[in-house]
Write an enzyme that holds these catalytic residues in place. Sequence first.
Site, PDB file in Angstrom:
ATOM      1  N   LYS A 226      34.786  51.342  47.617  1.00  0.00           N
ATOM      2  CA  LYS A 226      35.417  50.805  46.331  1.00  0.00           C
ATOM      3  C   LYS A 226      34.845  51.486  45.218  1.00  0.00           C
ATOM      4  O   LYS A 226      33.604  51.492  45.092  1.00  0.00           O
ATOM      5  CB  LYS A 226      35.042  49.234  46.515  1.00  0.00           C
ATOM      6  CG  LYS A 226      35.559  48.647  45.124  1.00  0.00           C
ATOM      7  CD  LYS A 226      34.961  46.986  45.176  1.00  0.00           C
ATOM      8  CE  LYS A 226      35.296  46.513  43.657  1.00  0.00           C
ATOM      9  NZ  LYS A 226      34.498  47.179  42.686  1.00  0.00           N
ATOM     10  N   LEU A 264      32.862  42.461  46.374  1.00  0.00           N
ATOM     11  CA  LEU A 264      32.225  42.994  45.451  1.00  0.00           C
ATOM     12  C   LEU A 264      32.762  42.936  44.231  1.00  0.00           C
ATOM     13  O   LEU A 264      33.935  42.822  43.604  1.00  0.00           O
ATOM     14  CB  LEU A 264      32.254  44.431  45.792  1.00  0.00           C
ATOM     15  CG  LEU A 264      31.588  45.070  47.132  1.00  0.00           C
ATOM     16  CD1 LEU A 264      31.999  46.579  47.471  1.00  0.00           C
ATOM     17  CD2 LEU A 264      30.250  44.681  47.050  1.00  0.00           C
ATOM     18  N   ASP A 265      31.679  42.804  43.074  1.00  0.00           N
ATOM     19  CA  ASP A 265      31.987  42.231  41.643  1.00  0.00           C
ATOM     20  C   ASP A 265      32.887  43.615  41.286  1.00  0.00           C
ATOM     21  O   ASP A 265      32.793  44.535  41.860  1.00  0.00           O
ATOM     22  CB  ASP A 265      30.701  42.392  40.968  1.00  0.00           C
ATOM     23  CG  ASP A 265      30.134  40.923  41.677  1.00  0.00           C
ATOM     24  OD1 ASP A 265      30.662  40.182  42.049  1.00  0.00           O
ATOM     25  OD2 ASP A 265      28.818  41.077  41.228  1.00  0.00           O
ATOM     26  N   LEU A 266      33.447  43.462  40.000  1.00  0.00           N
ATOM     27  CA  LEU A 266      34.056  44.272  39.322  1.00  0.00           C
ATOM     28  C   LEU A 266      33.311  45.634  39.136  1.00  0.00           C
ATOM     29  O   LEU A 266      33.865  46.771  39.284  1.00  0.00           O
ATOM     30  CB  LEU A 266      34.464  43.527  37.881  1.00  0.00           C
ATOM     31  CG  LEU A 266      35.509  44.397  37.027  1.00  0.00           C
ATOM     32  CD1 LEU A 266      36.731  45.004  37.636  1.00  0.00           C
ATOM     33  CD2 LEU A 266      35.666  44.060  35.717  1.00  0.00           C
ATOM     34  N   THR A 268      30.414  46.622  40.639  1.00  0.00           N
ATOM     35  CA  THR A 268      29.943  46.941  41.918  1.00  0.00           C
ATOM     36  C   THR A 268      30.783  48.106  42.679  1.00  0.00           C
ATOM     37  O   THR A 268      31.783  47.726  42.912  1.00  0.00           O
ATOM     38  CB  THR A 268      29.340  45.876  42.780  1.00  0.00           C
ATOM     39  OG1 THR A 268      28.612  44.888  42.034  1.00  0.00           O
ATOM     40  CG2 THR A 268      28.654  46.286  44.037  1.00  0.00           C
TER      41      THR A 268
END
Length: 403
Positions: A226, A264-266, A268
């Site tokens: 990602k 996963l955070d934006l 990360t």
Amino acid sequence: MRDDRPARGGRSDRGDRGEIFGRNERPVRDQRSRDDQRTRGERPARSERRNDDRRPRGERPFRDDSFLRSERPAHGERAAYGERPARTTAATPDGAARRGSGGRSAEFSPRDGTYSSRGPRFSESRSFDGERPRRKPPRAAPQAAAPTPKTPGMPEREGERIAKLLARAGVASRREAERLIIEGRVKLGDDLIETPSTVLTSLRGVTVDGNPVREAEETRLFAFHKPAGLLTAERDPGGRPTIYTALRNALPEGAGRVMPIGRLDLNTEGLLLLTNDGAFKRELELPATGVPRTYRARTFGDISQAQLEDLIEGIEIEGVVYGKIDANMERRTGRNQWIEMTLTEGKNREVRRVLEHLGLQVSRLIRTSYGPFRLLDLPKGTAFEVAPRDLENFRRTLSGGKS
């Protein structure tokens, strides 16, 4: 003695009522004659009373007011427990009855010549027999019925709940599938399925939004790199790009619908696992499963290895308790350093909150592994499918060796 005190009025007893006494000088009360004329409003001295007029304390002068008083126990006597005298009413001068207390009309009693309120008292009621009525015990709060024990002779349930079957088929997660059913978007033939607890043996004839649902396939697992700036969600009301925008070209053909395992955070980046099996997804996300996740964080600030090693005991931040974290310093340049952290819970923004609590600023965060699966040199925005044999070996390590 009490009679030695000066009179309250501070005036002479010799008839000269204009004489003024000095401060703290008061005339003796018993020197005043009972026949002296007193001005209106002036109280007589207590000592003027005759000895024969003195009565025991508490006695009142006799008044012929029997028509105003009701019968009540003499002084010092106590009424029987639970009884109290009836409230009485006085007769008006014209002989009419006066209403008793409480607004109830009064009745004349020829026995004692008094009026009493209408209606029996507790002591007069036959149902209580002279005893005080008992209050009803407070009503207990309703409690849920105990669960019905399973009958040993009953056969086991055949099939699974439809929400679980839809999640296993990759239509949606179990929670999302329950929402689809509640919204009335799931049917079995022409019949609407109204509850997520409906038990089915297969998905044959089931449709979602009019589209037939294929039978559940074998569990598949994909690894995706990602990039930062993508939201780990199926859609975003704000119009921000999601991982599914990149997965259209990253996944191989025939992959079907997949769901991310965890988030996963934006900002990360790194390894994100995806699967078509909702039950398998949920199993990996549970902290009780204990699947390790490893991150690399680039931070700015002052930190020592000893402070990082203290995280192995866990830490509490603003009431949230985080489990043990294995943290190590990789390399440092001035006040910039790379820190590697391995944890098993994966709570929301756990790595960032712990590092910021230690006084560090996180400028980059990468997840490098999830369980035995590693990011390695996988390019950003690309994905590959985990081999079925590797997936089977991994599932055997979960839930006590069950696959």
